[in-house]
Structure formats: structure tokens, C-alpha cells
Motif scaffolding. Sequence first.
Motif, PDB file in Angstrom:
ATOM      1  N   ILE A 111       0.803  -1.314   0.033  1.00 47.89           N
ATOM      2  CA  ILE A 111       0.049  -0.263   0.125  1.00 47.89           C
ATOM      3  C   ILE A 111       0.681   1.260  -0.029  1.00 47.89           C
ATOM      4  CG2 ILE A 111      -1.563   1.278   1.449  1.00 47.89           C
ATOM      5  CD1 ILE A 111      -2.675  -1.637   2.386  1.00 47.89           C
ATOM      6  N   ASN A 112       1.732   1.245   0.777  1.00 46.58           N
ATOM      7  CA  ASN A 112       2.814   2.393   0.818  1.00 46.58           C
ATOM      8  C   ASN A 112       3.288   2.789  -0.352  1.00 46.58           C
ATOM      9  OD1 ASN A 112       2.150   3.358   3.534  1.00 46.58           O
ATOM     10  ND2 ASN A 112       3.499   1.945   4.389  1.00 46.58           N
ATOM     11  N   ARG A 113       3.850   1.455  -1.169  1.00 47.70           N
ATOM     12  CA  ARG A 113       4.562   1.594  -2.325  1.00 47.70           C
ATOM     13  C   ARG A 113       3.510   2.367  -3.226  1.00 47.70           C
ATOM     14  NH1 ARG A 113       5.613  -1.569  -6.735  1.00 47.70           N
ATOM     15  NH2 ARG A 113       4.647  -3.197  -6.016  1.00 47.70           N
ATOM     16  N   LEU A 114       2.470   1.772  -3.496  1.00 51.80           N
ATOM     17  CA  LEU A 114       1.443   2.349  -4.467  1.00 51.80           C
ATOM     18  C   LEU A 114       1.032   3.720  -4.248  1.00 51.80           C
ATOM     19  CD1 LEU A 114      -0.905  -0.881  -4.621  1.00 51.80           C
ATOM     20  CD2 LEU A 114       0.798  -0.217  -6.425  1.00 51.80           C
ATOM     21  N   LEU A 115       1.158   4.294  -2.838  1.00 55.74           N
ATOM     22  CA  LEU A 115       0.628   5.482  -2.701  1.00 55.74           C
ATOM     23  C   LEU A 115       1.882   6.344  -3.139  1.00 55.74           C
ATOM     24  CD1 LEU A 115      -0.858   5.120   0.867  1.00 55.74           C
ATOM     25  CD2 LEU A 115      -2.092   5.643  -1.257  1.00 55.74           C
ATOM     26  N   ARG A 116       2.923   6.064  -3.445  1.00 54.63           N
ATOM     27  CA  ARG A 116       4.086   6.919  -3.632  1.00 54.63           C
ATOM     28  C   ARG A 116       4.120   7.288  -5.319  1.00 54.63           C
ATOM     29  NH1 ARG A 116       7.088   3.959   0.502  1.00 54.63           N
ATOM     30  NH2 ARG A 116       7.583   2.308  -1.349  1.00 54.63           N
ATOM     31  N   TYR A 117       3.472   6.523  -5.984  1.00 59.60           N
ATOM     32  CA  TYR A 117       3.461   6.711  -7.633  1.00 59.60           C
ATOM     33  C   TYR A 117       2.919   8.081  -7.814  1.00 59.60           C
ATOM     34  CZ  TYR A 117       4.919   2.147  -8.371  1.00 59.60           C
ATOM     35  OH  TYR A 117       5.475   0.678  -8.622  1.00 59.60           O
ATOM     36  N   PRO A 118       3.397   8.921  -8.746  1.00 57.53           N
ATOM     37  CA  PRO A 118       2.798  10.227  -9.140  1.00 57.53           C
ATOM     38  C   PRO A 118       1.237  10.169  -9.415  1.00 57.53           C
ATOM     39  CG  PRO A 118       4.817   9.808 -10.424  1.00 57.53           C
ATOM     40  CD  PRO A 118       4.300   8.663  -9.746  1.00 57.53           C
ATOM     41  N   ALA A 119       0.634  11.289  -8.729  1.00 58.86           N
ATOM     42  CA  ALA A 119      -0.822  11.327  -9.145  1.00 58.86           C
ATOM     43  C   ALA A 119      -1.176  11.108 -10.507  1.00 58.86           C
ATOM     44  CB  ALA A 119      -1.236  12.678  -8.645  1.00 58.86           C
ATOM     45  N   ASP A 120      -2.143  10.489 -11.013  1.00 58.59           N
ATOM     46  CA  ASP A 120      -2.647  10.086 -12.206  1.00 58.59           C
ATOM     47  C   ASP A 120      -1.798   9.407 -13.033  1.00 58.59           C
ATOM     48  OD1 ASP A 120      -5.003  11.941 -11.689  1.00 58.59           O
ATOM     49  OD2 ASP A 120      -3.927  13.816 -12.391  1.00 58.59           O
ATOM     50  N   SER A 121      -0.993   8.644 -12.468  1.00 58.18           N
ATOM     51  CA  SER A 121      -0.071   7.799 -13.357  1.00 58.18           C
ATOM     52  C   SER A 121      -0.506   6.513 -13.316  1.00 58.18           C
ATOM     53  CB  SER A 121       1.453   7.703 -12.618  1.00 58.18           C
ATOM     54  OG  SER A 121       1.475   7.157 -11.427  1.00 58.18           O
ATOM     55  N   ALA A 122      -0.100   5.556 -14.296  1.00 56.80           N
ATOM     56  CA  ALA A 122      -0.601   4.178 -14.156  1.00 56.80           C
ATOM     57  C   ALA A 122      -0.375   3.379 -13.010  1.00 56.80           C
ATOM     58  CB  ALA A 122      -0.012   3.438 -15.405  1.00 56.80           C
ATOM     59  N   GLY A 123       0.808   3.711 -12.265  1.00 52.15           N
ATOM     60  CA  GLY A 123       1.194   2.931 -11.157  1.00 52.15           C
ATOM     61  C   GLY A 123      -0.028   3.299 -10.061  1.00 52.15           C
ATOM     62  N   THR A 124      -0.790   4.163 -10.043  1.00 44.84           N
ATOM     63  CA  THR A 124      -1.667   4.746  -8.937  1.00 44.84           C
ATOM     64  C   THR A 124      -3.028   3.695  -9.311  1.00 44.84           C
ATOM     65  OG1 THR A 124      -2.748   6.634 -10.270  1.00 44.84           O
ATOM     66  CG2 THR A 124      -1.019   6.820  -8.599  1.00 44.84           C
ATOM     67  N   ILE A 125      -3.242   2.952 -10.548  1.00 45.26           N
ATOM     68  CA  ILE A 125      -4.495   2.325 -10.717  1.00 45.26           C
ATOM     69  C   ILE A 125      -4.206   0.782 -10.971  1.00 45.26           C
ATOM     70  CG2 ILE A 125      -5.887   4.385 -11.457  1.00 45.26           C
ATOM     71  CD1 ILE A 125      -5.299   3.187 -14.450  1.00 45.26           C
ATOM     72  N   MET A 126      -3.067   0.479 -10.613  1.00 41.46           N
ATOM     73  CA  MET A 126      -2.647  -0.944 -10.864  1.00 41.46           C
ATOM     74  C   MET A 126      -2.880  -1.702  -9.419  1.00 41.46           C
ATOM     75  SD  MET A 126       1.351  -1.127 -10.921  1.00 41.46           S
ATOM     76  CE  MET A 126       2.515  -0.998  -9.437  1.00 41.46           C
TER      77      MET A 126
END
Length: 246
Positions: A111-126
Motif C-alpha cells: 500500500i505504501n509503495r502504491l501511494l508513492r506513485y505520481p498522481a494520475d499515473s498508471a502506477g496509481t491504478i494498478m
Amino acid sequence: VSLIEARNYAGFKYEVEKFPPADIAEMFDEIPEKYRGGFYRLLPKELASEVFVELSSELQEELIATFTDTELSVVLNELYLDDTVDIIEEMPASVVKRIIKASNSENREEINRLLRYPADSAGTIMTTEYVRFTESMTVEAALAHIRSVAIDKETIYTCYITDDKKHLMGIVTAKELLISDLKTRLGDIMEPSVIFVNTTDDKEEAAMKFRKYGFLALPVVDNESRLVGIITVDDAIEVIGEETEE
């Protein structure tokens, strides 16, 4: 509500289980606040988690406030990590602290790793819950692995082939596994030409690939081409819906 007031819990479950999760979520808007916690607790565990994801952030926060730490932990353990992250992003800091505290150590790290991705990036919805194999595995070993982990994965229809360092090498579908000889190596039947996105790519661009190619899932890699997650079609549809509203 009448079934709950009459304490006819068996009748309640029988009636409610006829509806899809999204429809059950809509019922919460019609139920008086004092009954919502009891309504939710009567739902079967798996159905309850599916309904929770469909609720508005306001109702989610309201229910979380009624949960004990143990109940909150049970709810979170039934959710996929990307759904948990989506919920966290809409919650006040005090609720976020409770959610992270109630998550097990492995999920907390993700969870902490996913929260660190830039806003509106693919990483935030994977989601990081996908099925991964290596080229040297056989079809027989792959099918056995799917049976052992499928319940915890968001999708098993498309599986991903990587090397030992998780570099994305190809994909294989569940259909291909089912029609192939059990002794066949996955490297011999995988599709090596894979369309993917990077964690930092714009999430709307990623979602457009679903519309263009008709994907059910899309792999996400980091800057070293290592597979770190997948985006599923339901999350892509949500992004497309948000873009349309804008």
C-alpha cells in the motif's frame, strides 16, 4: 429494513444475495443510518467486500467508524490492494492511519509503495495481485500454481511470463494453458510481443489502450522493464468514465 427489524436474518440474506454488489451498494442510500452497520454485517464476507468497494467514500468512512479494529482488518483482507489504495486516497488522515494499521505487514508495504506513485499515473491504478510464471515452467506446473493462488488474484485469464529478475518476457492466456500439452514449456507457447505501460505513464493513456485493443488486463513495468503490476479493465473503465465527466 423490515427484515432486519424483525430479526429475520436468514430471510434478509436470502433476499439480498439475489442482487449484484453495485445494486446492494445503492440500497445503503435508502437505509436509515442506524441500520447501515447491521445491514453490512449481515452480508456474506466475500459479498460484503464487493459491496464495500461500490459504496461512496462518505458511506465507506461512516462504516469504518463503526468497525472494530478486528472487523476493519477482516474487510481489508478481502479487498484487492488497488481498491484499498483507492479508498485510502479519499479518506481523512485519521481513517488512513486506522486502515494502514489494520492491514497485515505485507499489504502495508505494498500500500505504501502504491501511494508513492505520481498522481494520475498508471502506477496509481494498478494492482500487484496477478499471476506470474517463468519461461522454464511447464503447463502442468502453471495450472497447479493457478489453482493454489487464484482466489487471491484479481484476474487469472491472462498470465505473465518473466525471467528470474521479473523482467517481462511474454504472456500466456488461461485458454492456451488449457489446450496445451501438460509437459510443454511456457516459453514455447507464450506470446512474446506484449503491449505494456510504465508506472509513470499517464493513467488515461493506459486506459485508452483498453479501448483500442480490447484488453482485460494490461501489464505495468518499472523503468528497468520489471513487471510490478497490472491494470484491469474495471479500473480502466473507471478512468475513462472520469475523463468523460471532465
